[in-house]
Design an enzyme around this catalytic site. Structure first.
Site: not given
Ligand code: PAF
Length: 281
Positions: A33, A35-36, A146, A149, A152, A175, A184, A186
């Site tokens: 999306h 965001g990516h 991002g 997360d 993360q 975003v 997301s 999801r």
């Molecule tokens: O944020 C994500 O999409 C995942 O956790 C990642 C960083 C690609 C690791 O699988």
């Protein structure tokens, strides 16, 4: 954009570039999306070459989670990455990422424990392990993650530092959809009603932030404000926390000059959504 499926062909593509060009890397699980794509665009602005990966990593999902039904659409994702000017799409197989006999895992002990780590204790071990493996394959100068997360990001940053990986780890802003919902993969699981209700996450964070701006420094009062917004929906709160933005330790009173994270995880039906904001009182 070139698509490569194996670590050997990725290395063949990158080896001639390594000494002359900077490499930015955006790891994803696909179902891309905006965001990516914002990460890819930022990486492109700051580097000569951008590698994006798509790998739905089994080790970061729990046994009852959505690994099997996680949305997969390679051709659509590849077109989006191309439009965002990624140079290489790395799309490894599970057999190459986790070959028979695989037995190593990376644990980031403390940062992985609170927030999402409480209800998903397996999750960050899986993330740290796969990101370490992807970094080993891509060997980028800069890794882009991002803020949605946020935990993360901290886990991966710590892992890179602890393992002496020379990569810079950069975080890009969340975003949001027009109505404030954080983008997301999801979100696609939400029913029409849940999708409307899910805007409560952003409202909850903003109402706590507003209260803070009016002078409320007590974390319990701010968390109550967050919970109130969610309570008006069918959402079930997994957590609504205020933590130190560096250590993720609980904050009781927000102090001037120390950055805090307002963080939320809420379930709508079977879908668990997370969101956060950083504040600097
Ligand atoms: O944020 C994500 O999409 C995942 O956790 C990642 C960083 C690609 C690791 O699988």
């Amino acid at each position: 954009m070139k698509t490569v499926r194996s670590i050997a062909s990725l290395e063949a593509a990158l080896k001639p570039l390594r000494s002359k060009k900077s490499i930015g890397f955006v790891p994803t699980m696909g179902a891309l999306h905006e965001g990516h794509l914002s990460l890819v665009r930022l990486a492109k602005k700051q580097n000569d070459v951008v590698v994006a990966s798509i790998f739905v990593n089994p080790t970061q999902f729990g046994p009852k989670e959505d690994f099997k039904k996680y949305p997969r659409n390679l051709s659509k994702d590849a077109a989006l990455l191309k439009s965002a000017k990624a140079d290489i799409l790395f799309y490894p197989s599970a057999a190459e990422m986790y070959p028979e006999g695989f037995q190593t895992s990376v644990t980031v002990s403390e940062l992985a424990k609170p927030l999402c780590g409480l209800s998903r204790p397996w999750h960050f071990g899986g993330v740290a392990t796969v990101v370490a493996k992807l970094l080993g394959a891509v060997k980028p100068d800069t890794l882009y993650l991002g803020q949605k997360d946020y935990q993360q990001f901290l886990v991966v940053e710590r892992m890179a530092r602890d393992l002496n990986l020379t990569v810079h780890v950069k975080m890009a802003p969340i975003v949001r959809e027009k109505d404030g919902l954080a983008m997301s993969s999801r979100n696609a699981y939400l029913s029409v009603t849940e999708r409307k209700e899910a805007t409560a996450l952003n409202r909850a964070l903003l109402s706590a932030k507003k209260l803070l701006s009016k002078g409320e420094r007590n974390a319990a009062a701010l968390k109550t404000a967050m919970r109130r917004e969610i309570a008006a929906t069918s959402g079930r709160i997994d957590y609504a926390e205020i933590v130190d933005a560096r250590t993720l330790a609980d904050v009781l009173v927000l102090k001037k000059g120390s950055k805090a994270l307002f963080a939320l995880a809420v379930r709508f039906g079977k879908t668990r959504l997370i969101d956060n904001i950083l504040v600097n009182p």
